[in-house]
Write a protein that holds these residues in place. Structure first.
Motif, PDB file in Angstrom:
ATOM      1  N   ALA A   1      41.047  31.221  31.350  1.00  0.00           N
ATOM      2  CA  ALA A   1      40.710  31.796  32.653  1.00  0.00           C
ATOM      3  C   ALA A   1      39.947  30.790  33.508  1.00  0.00           C
ATOM      4  O   ALA A   1      40.226  30.637  34.710  1.00  0.00           O
ATOM      5  CB  ALA A   1      39.901  33.071  32.469  1.00  0.00           C
ATOM      6  N   ASP A   2      38.982  30.098  32.905  1.00  0.00           N
ATOM      7  CA  ASP A   2      38.204  29.100  33.655  1.00  0.00           C
ATOM      8  C   ASP A   2      39.102  27.965  34.146  1.00  0.00           C
ATOM      9  O   ASP A   2      38.960  27.489  35.280  1.00  0.00           O
ATOM     10  CB  ASP A   2      37.089  28.531  32.768  1.00  0.00           C
ATOM     11  N   ALA A   3      40.027  27.541  33.275  1.00  0.00           N
ATOM     12  CA  ALA A   3      40.940  26.466  33.676  1.00  0.00           C
ATOM     13  C   ALA A   3      41.843  26.919  34.814  1.00  0.00           C
ATOM     14  O   ALA A   3      42.119  26.162  35.751  1.00  0.00           O
ATOM     15  CB  ALA A   3      41.776  26.018  32.470  1.00  0.00           C
ATOM     16  N   ALA A   4      42.297  28.176  34.744  1.00  0.00           N
ATOM     17  CA  ALA A   4      43.196  28.692  35.778  1.00  0.00           C
ATOM     18  C   ALA A   4      42.508  28.734  37.135  1.00  0.00           C
ATOM     19  O   ALA A   4      43.120  28.398  38.166  1.00  0.00           O
ATOM     20  CB  ALA A   4      43.693  30.079  35.393  1.00  0.00           C
ATOM     21  N   THR A   5      41.233  29.115  37.162  1.00  0.00           N
ATOM     22  CA  THR A   5      40.548  29.231  38.445  1.00  0.00           C
ATOM     23  C   THR A   5      40.340  27.875  39.124  1.00  0.00           C
ATOM     24  O   THR A   5      40.162  27.826  40.348  1.00  0.00           O
ATOM     25  CB  THR A   5      39.177  29.928  38.270  1.00  0.00           C
ATOM     26  N   THR A   6      40.378  26.784  38.365  1.00  0.00           N
ATOM     27  CA  THR A   6      40.215  25.459  38.969  1.00  0.00           C
ATOM     28  C   THR A   6      41.460  25.013  39.725  1.00  0.00           C
ATOM     29  O   THR A   6      41.429  23.989  40.407  1.00  0.00           O
ATOM     30  CB  THR A   6      39.876  24.402  37.896  1.00  0.00           C
ATOM     31  N   THR A   7      42.557  25.750  39.589  1.00  0.00           N
ATOM     32  CA  THR A   7      43.812  25.348  40.234  1.00  0.00           C
ATOM     33  C   THR A   7      43.967  25.934  41.633  1.00  0.00           C
ATOM     34  O   THR A   7      44.997  25.729  42.275  1.00  0.00           O
ATOM     35  CB  THR A   7      45.020  25.776  39.376  1.00  0.00           C
ATOM     36  N   MET A   8      42.960  26.666  42.137  1.00  0.00           N
ATOM     37  CA  MET A   8      43.089  27.353  43.416  1.00  0.00           C
ATOM     38  C   MET A   8      43.459  26.395  44.553  1.00  0.00           C
ATOM     39  O   MET A   8      44.415  26.623  45.307  1.00  0.00           O
ATOM     40  CB  MET A   8      41.777  28.082  43.746  1.00  0.00           C
ATOM     41  N   VAL A   9      42.703  25.316  44.696  1.00  0.00           N
ATOM     42  CA  VAL A   9      42.948  24.398  45.821  1.00  0.00           C
ATOM     43  C   VAL A   9      44.311  23.711  45.699  1.00  0.00           C
ATOM     44  O   VAL A   9      45.071  23.678  46.679  1.00  0.00           O
ATOM     45  CB  VAL A   9      41.806  23.368  45.944  1.00  0.00           C
ATOM     46  N   PRO A  10      44.689  23.156  44.528  1.00  0.00           N
ATOM     47  CA  PRO A  10      46.027  22.563  44.431  1.00  0.00           C
ATOM     48  C   PRO A  10      47.153  23.561  44.698  1.00  0.00           C
ATOM     49  O   PRO A  10      48.153  23.217  45.342  1.00  0.00           O
ATOM     50  CB  PRO A  10      46.080  22.054  42.981  1.00  0.00           C
ATOM     51  N   LEU A  11      46.994  24.799  44.229  1.00  0.00           N
ATOM     52  CA  LEU A  11      48.031  25.804  44.461  1.00  0.00           C
ATOM     53  C   LEU A  11      48.129  26.181  45.935  1.00  0.00           C
ATOM     54  O   LEU A  11      49.230  26.371  46.462  1.00  0.00           O
ATOM     55  CB  LEU A  11      47.767  27.049  43.614  1.00  0.00           C
ATOM     56  N   MET A  12      46.992  26.282  46.607  1.00  0.00           N
ATOM     57  CA  MET A  12      47.028  26.569  48.038  1.00  0.00           C
ATOM     58  C   MET A  12      47.695  25.418  48.794  1.00  0.00           C
ATOM     59  O   MET A  12      48.535  25.640  49.683  1.00  0.00           O
ATOM     60  CB  MET A  12      45.614  26.788  48.579  1.00  0.00           C
ATOM     61  N   ALA A  13      47.364  24.179  48.436  1.00  0.00           N
ATOM     62  CA  ALA A  13      48.000  23.026  49.081  1.00  0.00           C
ATOM     63  C   ALA A  13      49.500  23.028  48.826  1.00  0.00           C
ATOM     64  O   ALA A  13      50.298  22.765  49.736  1.00  0.00           O
ATOM     65  CB  ALA A  13      47.374  21.729  48.563  1.00  0.00           C
ATOM     66  N   ALA A  14      49.902  23.346  47.596  1.00  0.00           N
ATOM     67  CA  ALA A  14      51.328  23.392  47.256  1.00  0.00           C
ATOM     68  C   ALA A  14      52.037  24.492  48.041  1.00  0.00           C
ATOM     69  O   ALA A  14      53.175  24.320  48.496  1.00  0.00           O
ATOM     70  CB  ALA A  14      51.500  23.612  45.755  1.00  0.00           C
ATOM     71  N   THR A  15      51.359  25.632  48.215  1.00  0.00           N
ATOM     72  CA  THR A  15      51.952  26.732  48.974  1.00  0.00           C
ATOM     73  C   THR A  15      52.174  26.340  50.425  1.00  0.00           C
ATOM     74  O   THR A  15      53.255  26.553  50.991  1.00  0.00           O
ATOM     75  CB  THR A  15      51.046  27.977  48.905  1.00  0.00           C
ATOM     76  N   LEU A  16      51.155  25.757  51.045  1.00  0.00           N
ATOM     77  CA  LEU A  16      51.276  25.349  52.443  1.00  0.00           C
ATOM     78  C   LEU A  16      52.377  24.305  52.621  1.00  0.00           C
ATOM     79  O   LEU A  16      53.194  24.389  53.542  1.00  0.00           O
ATOM     80  CB  LEU A  16      49.936  24.797  52.939  1.00  0.00           C
ATOM     81  N   LEU A  17      52.390  23.310  51.739  1.00  0.00           N
ATOM     82  CA  LEU A  17      53.409  22.264  51.821  1.00  0.00           C
ATOM     83  C   LEU A  17      54.807  22.855  51.671  1.00  0.00           C
ATOM     84  O   LEU A  17      55.725  22.525  52.446  1.00  0.00           O
ATOM     85  CB  LEU A  17      53.156  21.211  50.731  1.00  0.00           C
ATOM     86  N   THR A  18      54.975  23.747  50.704  1.00  0.00           N
ATOM     87  CA  THR A  18      56.296  24.334  50.439  1.00  0.00           C
ATOM     88  C   THR A  18      56.774  25.191  51.598  1.00  0.00           C
ATOM     89  O   THR A  18      57.944  25.115  52.011  1.00  0.00           O
ATOM     90  CB  THR A  18      56.239  25.185  49.155  1.00  0.00           C
ATOM     91  N   VAL A  19      55.865  26.021  52.148  1.00  0.00           N
ATOM     92  CA  VAL A  19      56.252  26.890  53.258  1.00  0.00           C
ATOM     93  C   VAL A  19      56.673  26.058  54.467  1.00  0.00           C
ATOM     94  O   VAL A  19      57.739  26.288  55.063  1.00  0.00           O
ATOM     95  CB  VAL A  19      55.097  27.838  53.631  1.00  0.00           C
ATOM     96  N   VAL A  20      55.863  25.077  54.832  1.00  0.00           N
ATOM     97  CA  VAL A  20      56.174  24.286  56.030  1.00  0.00           C
ATOM     98  C   VAL A  20      57.443  23.462  55.825  1.00  0.00           C
ATOM     99  O   VAL A  20      58.339  23.451  56.681  1.00  0.00           O
ATOM    100  CB  VAL A  20      54.981  23.378  56.388  1.00  0.00           C
ATOM    101  N   ALA A  21      57.560  22.775  54.689  1.00  0.00           N
ATOM    102  CA  ALA A  21      58.730  21.921  54.449  1.00  0.00           C
ATOM    103  C   ALA A  21      60.013  22.732  54.379  1.00  0.00           C
ATOM    104  O   ALA A  21      61.082  22.256  54.786  1.00  0.00           O
ATOM    105  CB  ALA A  21      58.535  21.135  53.148  1.00  0.00           C
TER     106      ALA A  21
END
Length: 317
Positions: A190-210
């Motif tokens: 769970a602790d490891a998963a919560t550290t992925t918030m920023v990379p996942l948000m960046a990946a989401t934004l990049l994917t949506v726009v591209a």
């Protein structure tokens, strides 16, 4: 990464824009990746919302009423004020109405949380907002455009979005919460998963726009006139949301969440509706995509500015 998250998100938007413009053939493949990456982002978000907190949020009638008022009373009034000034093309107007009249139910939870808004309250409001927009959208379209488009609204995309982006990530998050409460290994995961918030948000934004920029195609010129209206909507709804929150005397976290739910729109869900329109109304899809791009560009600004617009009165006191 959390300290520099806004800069990271802006960089992701820039990379996504370049990828969409220089390699439009990647668009269809990236579009299929939107729901998985967004689902992963919401899973990590829900992981930080204990089940007990969600139960309390479901009983917060004042917040739920405020969310309904801002989205289905205030937003239609704002759209009505803008409507006469929209481009005259009926297809462009249809697309603008489709997207502006439907509140977001997915990444709004994430962006609101980044600005100190109450994610658990927004999560609790999600089923209500989805049901209300399914029921009211045909009536709104009939009111603005006549009877021709009322039948385009089908429950399928809304139900699918609710299952894929809300129910499944939430169930997985609760399972991991239960494991983490009983086993050290679960807590580590769970602790490891919560550290992925920023990379996942960046990946989401990049994917949506591209993925969405190639969809504009030849319609870019036709829908470019909508950009000022979409930007103005974000500005107006920031202050309108604050006014509604003050009317209902909401606390800081709830007030910021109301600002976000009033401003963000359900573009990824209504896009299939726009794509299902007759060929004569094809520019409607481009109008929806344009709103997505304007909103995604505006959200980093919202994350930074909404806490100033709705300051923490408790901290100030």
């Amino acid at each position: 990464m959390e300290h520099h998250q806004v800069a990271i998100y802006l960089a992701a938007l820039a990379v996504g824009g370049l990828a969409g413009a220089l390699a439009p053939s990647l668009g269809p493949g990236l579009e299929h990746a939107i729901n998985p990456v967004l689902g992963a982002l919401l899973f990590v978000t829900f992981l930080q919302v204990p089940a007990a907190d969600l139960g309390r949020a479901l009983r917060d009638g004042r917040f739920l009423t405020a969310a309904l008022v801002v989205n289905f009373a205030v937003v239609p009034l704002v759209v009505a004020a803008m409507f006469a000034f929209l481009p005259a093309d009926q297809a462009v107007r249809a697309g603008a109405l489709l997207v502006l009249l439907c509140p977001c139910v997915d990444y709004v939870i994430v962006f609101s949380g980044l600005a100190g808004g109450s994610g658990r309250r927004l999560l609790a409001a999600t089923p209500l907002l989805l049901l209300a927009q399914m029921l009211l959208l045909p009536a709104f379209l009939h009111l603005f455009l006549g009877a021709g488009l009322a039948d385009v609204v089908e429950p399928g995309p809304f139900v699918a979005a609710f299952l894929v982006l809300i129910v499944i990530p939430l169930a997985l998050a609760w399972l991991l919460q239960a494991w983490a409460a009983r086993r050290p290994a679960g807590r580590q995961v769970a602790d490891a998963a919560t550290t992925t918030m920023v990379p996942l948000m960046a990946a989401t934004l990049l994917t949506v726009v591209a993925s969405q920029i190639p969809r504009l195609g030849d319609a870019r010129t036709d829908v470019a006139a909508l950009i000022p209206f979409y930007a103005a909507f974000l500005v107006v709804m920031a202050f309108a949301g604050k006014a509604v929150a003050r009317l209902f005397r909401l606390d800081t976290g709830a007030a910021r969440a109301i600002v976000f739910t009033g401003a963000t729109r359900n573009s990824l869900v209504v896009l299939p509706l726009a794509l299902s329109l007759p060929e004569a109304l094809a520019p409607a899809a481009a109008a929806v995509v344009t709103q997505t791009l304007v909103e995604v560009l505006g959200m980093p600004a919202y994350v930074r500015l909404v806490p100033r617009l709705v300051p923490d009165r408790t901290a100030a006191g």
